[in-house]
Structures are given as C-alpha cells and as structure tokens.
Design a protein around this motif. Sequence first.
Motif, short mmCIF file in Angstrom:
data_model
loop_
_atom_site.label_atom_id
_atom_site.label_comp_id
_atom_site.label_asym_id
_atom_site.label_seq_id
_atom_site.Cartn_x
_atom_site.Cartn_y
_atom_site.Cartn_z
N SER A 6 45.02 6.27 -42.84
CA SER A 6 44.08 6.70 -42.79
C SER A 6 43.20 6.81 -43.62
O SER A 6 41.79 6.84 -43.53
CB SER A 6 43.60 7.81 -41.76
OG SER A 6 45.66 7.26 -41.41
N VAL A 45 44.89 5.70 -36.62
CA VAL A 45 45.21 6.89 -36.82
C VAL A 45 45.51 6.96 -35.17
O VAL A 45 46.69 8.51 -34.89
CB VAL A 45 43.86 7.43 -36.76
CG1 VAL A 45 43.04 8.83 -35.61
CG2 VAL A 45 43.38 7.73 -37.71
N THR A 74 48.45 9.57 -34.33
CA THR A 74 48.68 10.37 -33.15
C THR A 74 49.25 10.32 -31.45
O THR A 74 50.26 11.46 -31.86
CB THR A 74 47.21 10.02 -32.91
OG1 THR A 74 46.18 10.38 -33.24
CG2 THR A 74 46.73 10.93 -31.21
N GLN A 126 42.89 13.30 -33.46
CA GLN A 126 41.64 11.93 -33.11
C GLN A 126 40.44 12.98 -34.09
O GLN A 126 40.36 12.44 -35.31
CB GLN A 126 41.25 11.79 -32.05
CG GLN A 126 42.44 10.36 -31.51
CD GLN A 126 42.42 9.49 -31.81
OE1 GLN A 126 41.81 8.84 -32.41
NE2 GLN A 126 43.07 9.14 -30.93
N THR A 152 40.44 13.68 -38.35
CA THR A 152 40.31 11.95 -39.30
C THR A 152 38.16 11.67 -39.34
O THR A 152 38.30 11.35 -39.86
CB THR A 152 40.98 10.66 -37.90
OG1 THR A 152 42.18 10.91 -38.03
CG2 THR A 152 40.60 9.31 -38.83
#
Length: 585
Positions: A26, A86, A90, A138, A141
């Motif tokens: 990421s 991501v 998550t 979320q 990021t």
Amino acid sequence: MKTKKQRTLFRLLGYTKPYATLIVISFISSILSVAVSILIPLMTGYAIDNMIEGKVDFDKVFNYIYIIAGMIAVGAIAQWTLSASVNSLTCKTVRNIRNQLFEHINNLPLKYIDTQRQGDIIARISSDIDQVSEGLLQGFTQLFSGVLTIGATLGILFYLNWIIALVVLLLTPLSLFVASFITKRSHKTFTAQAVKRGEVSGYVEEIFTGRNLIQAFCQEDICQEDFEKLNKELYDCGFKSQFYGALINPCTRFVNNLVYASVGVVGAFLALRTGSMELKVGLLSTCLSYANQYTKPFNEITSVITEIQSAVAASRRIFDLLDQDVEESDIQNEALEKCDGTLNIDNVYFSYVPEKPLIQGLNLRVKQGQKIAIVGPTGCGKTTLINLLMRFYDVNSGSIVMSGKDIRKITRTSLRDNYGMVLQESWLFEGSIRDNIAYGKQDASLEEIIQASKLAGADDFIEKFPDKYDTMLTENGDNISQGQRQLLCIARIMLTHPPMLILDEATSSIDTRTEMKIQEAFYRIMQGRTSFIVAHRLSTIRSCDVILVMKDGNIIEQGNHEELLAKRGFYFDLYNSQFVGSNAS
C-alpha cells in the motif's frame, strides 16, 4: 503521554501487524501514485514552455506527451494496487477483530451478559465494526497519501520558485487551524452518537423480542413514543456531528482557494516583470497546478475526518467490550472423568450484588439417582441455585462438591457435560429440526434422534411436517408453537443421556395432556440419574424423592410430598393455594 483517543488509534492499528506485506504494498503504491501526480504537472509545464512565442519544438513536446501517457498508465496501476491492498487489509483486519470479539463474548461471565442490553452488544459486533472498516482503516491510507502529496508538492515548489513556495507555506497554518478547530469539537459529538446508536439498537432488539407481549398489552403507542424520544436524541447527536463534519470541507476549501489565488497573483507578478526570466508561462501553469494539488489533500483529509472520528468512537466501544474480564481460566483444573451423581452443598453464601444478600448458609446432601424438586415463591433463589450448580456464577463462600470434587477445581466443560438442562425459555436456532435436536451430540444418527424425539413426545408432530426431521426452523423456531419448541429442547437433552438433569420449569409451556406424556418420559430418563426439578406446578413433583422448599435464599422445609403435607407448613400452604383453592372454586 498518549490521550485515550491516541491509545485507541494505536491499538486498532496493532491489528494490522500480521499483514505487514499488504501495508508495504500500500505504501509503495501510494508513493508511486503521488510521484506520478507530482511529475505530470511538471512535464506539462515543460511542454507548454516549448510551445510559446511561435517556436514549437514538436520532438520535445511529443516526448513529454509520451512521458505523461506512461505516467498516467503507471498511476492507474498504482491506484488499482493501492485500492486492492487496502481493501484486503481492511477486510482481514476487521474479520480478525470480529472473530476476537465474538470469541470474547463467548468467554464473558454470565453476570456481565445479564447486566447489558443485548442489542447494544450486537451493535458493537456489527455496526460499530462496520464503522471501523469504512472510516479509520480506509481513512488511514488517504491520510498517508495526502501527507505525502503535501510534502512532495511543497518540496518541488521550493525547487521551482521559492517565493511562490513561501506564499503557500505561510498560508498553510490557516488551513490546519480551521481543520483542527472543528475536529476537536466534533470528536465529542461522534462519541455521543456512537453510544446513542447502541442504545437505539438495544431498544429495537428489545421491542422486537417482546412484540407479542407489547401488542397484547396495547403498548404500541408507548413504545413508539419511547423510540421517537431515543431517535430524537440520536438525531440531535447526529446533527451536531454531521454539522461539524460538514463545516470542515467548505472552510478548508475557502482557505485553499485563497492559497490558489495568492499563487496566481504572485506568479503573474513574477512572470510579467520586465525582462524577468524568473518564471516562464509554462512554469507558472505548473505552479498553479501544484498550488491546487497542494491544497487538494487538505480537502481529502478533512473529508474523511468525519468518518475517522466516528470510527475512533466505535473502536473505543469495541475495546471497552474486549477489555471486560472473561471467566477465570480453568485450564489448570482437572476434568471430571466420571460422575456418580452425588452432590454436597456446604454452607454456601451468594448474592448478585453485595448489598442484597440472597442465598445464606445453604446446606444440601444429594445422593446418587435422587430426584430433587425445588419449589418456592418467585425470587427465593431457585434459579440462582441452578446457576451455582452449573457454575454460571461462583459462590461467594462455601463449596459445592460434585462426585467428591469441588466444582471450582474441575473444568467448567467437564462439569456442564454431566448435566442435561431444559430451561423454561426454549432456544432454537435457524436450521433443520434434526440439527436442533442434535445440537448437544453433533454425530448422532437419525435413528438416535428419532428415538429421543419419541421419548420426548415430539415425534408425533414432527412426522406431520412434509419434510419431517429436515423441516427448516426460523430463528428461535418462530414457525412452530411454544409447546413444540419446548418438546424439541427436551428431545435434545434426551439424546445426550447425561448422568444428571436440571429441569427448570421444563413443562411450563405444554398442555396438560402432553405434560402427562412428558412426565412419563422424564420418569424413564430420570431412572438412575440425579435430577433437579424447578417447578411451580406442584403436581409435577409428587414422585420426587426430596422436595426442597426455599424462601429468601434458604431451605426452610425438606422432605417428600407426603411428609411436607403432614407438616402443614409453607409447602402445605403452597399446595393448597394451587389445588384446594381451585377445587373450592
């Protein structure tokens, strides 16, 4: 020293440690995406500078176009990789939290569950975790990408023109101040909103469970008023939190537009200076793009602050539940290999709350195979005694000895495996009748299930269904009658053949004719087994070896049916109130 909000945040991020690879992917994808977004305006500016004053260097322009096209492709791939990693991070993190939370709930002591609203606990394991998924993880990021974009953009602005960069830098604190001012005030409102949301969920679950009783007492209007009051309180909390959240974006946009306008004015002044080569037109276009790009992350970051605040509040509720003490581990205790059915209760004291004593100095000797009935007025301690026998609660003092062993020194699993328990409140899950009966013995054959159903008197109505034992039940068996649900619960216990039985008002929801059949079945299954029968219908306990009459947590009378009637005491009065009074009428 970390604040409570910071501790909650870092604790939540600790759940991402097992997925370090996804985090690295990421970050790399985010860096690539930011790098591309930073370089494209620079390449565009260079291309513009090669197309002014009527001198167009097509070779250089097309080279820049090819480079920009390549960067766009790389940026698209980086963005896709970022989103995929991501999302995976998550989902896996939230899955682990939900699994841990459910496992933790299974290990919580009954005294905690009894004091909490079920709907609120359900809200924490469902909607609160969804808030964490949609908000904090979320948003983290986006926060990283935004900060990276701000730093990289400011650095390249200093490289291109320090004056414009200084203008941008001097105006940045204004944007930060506005965002900070609003978010500090919004956190309290989001915390209150999360708590109130749990209260609403708990009330809805409570009303849905008791909908039949509510309709029977015509309390729909009262319930509606109570719900509207709770919903109004949730609305007020939500309005305040959303109001503060809605202020963030327009306020920061105002500051950002101020930054963009300032860069335009200063840049134009530098570009138009007579004979100045400090800032070409293409470079001015690049700086304007960077000014807009520099302020954009502030908007993106502040736009997710609303969700982040809500997610932090939800995380705190989740961790509050996870921090509740579980039942003390008994892994060091020995398992009860063989139960002979004897039970001794020695000088037991117990109360749910210290200021309200209940059971005081209780003593009892139970021999193997005895049928022990427990009777008494509501609140005398009948069900409490059952809770102590099963170790749903531990005694405050004294001891309960089962087959020569203190039940606190054997594992709860081995203790409870030796009991078959039928409660007044029947519990069934969504699934087939066969699966529900076999709940305590998963490997039971269909023949065993049918035999247990016959003993319980449930086979007659099961065979009338088209799918018989494969008939699907809805949640809690709402598509069959209360009496049929109780029969299935009784069949479930008969299938396991435990050495000891607990029947807590087990026939309270069954008609008299069916009750007679069940009593015959109970008589057969209780042969050679120690049995405890909690009953209000005294007609069901005449054949018991010993009847314990409880009042205010104490056994005030003890003996069989005939002996207690002959004493003409408290049991005599109870018996007469049920039978003599009804005959007289």
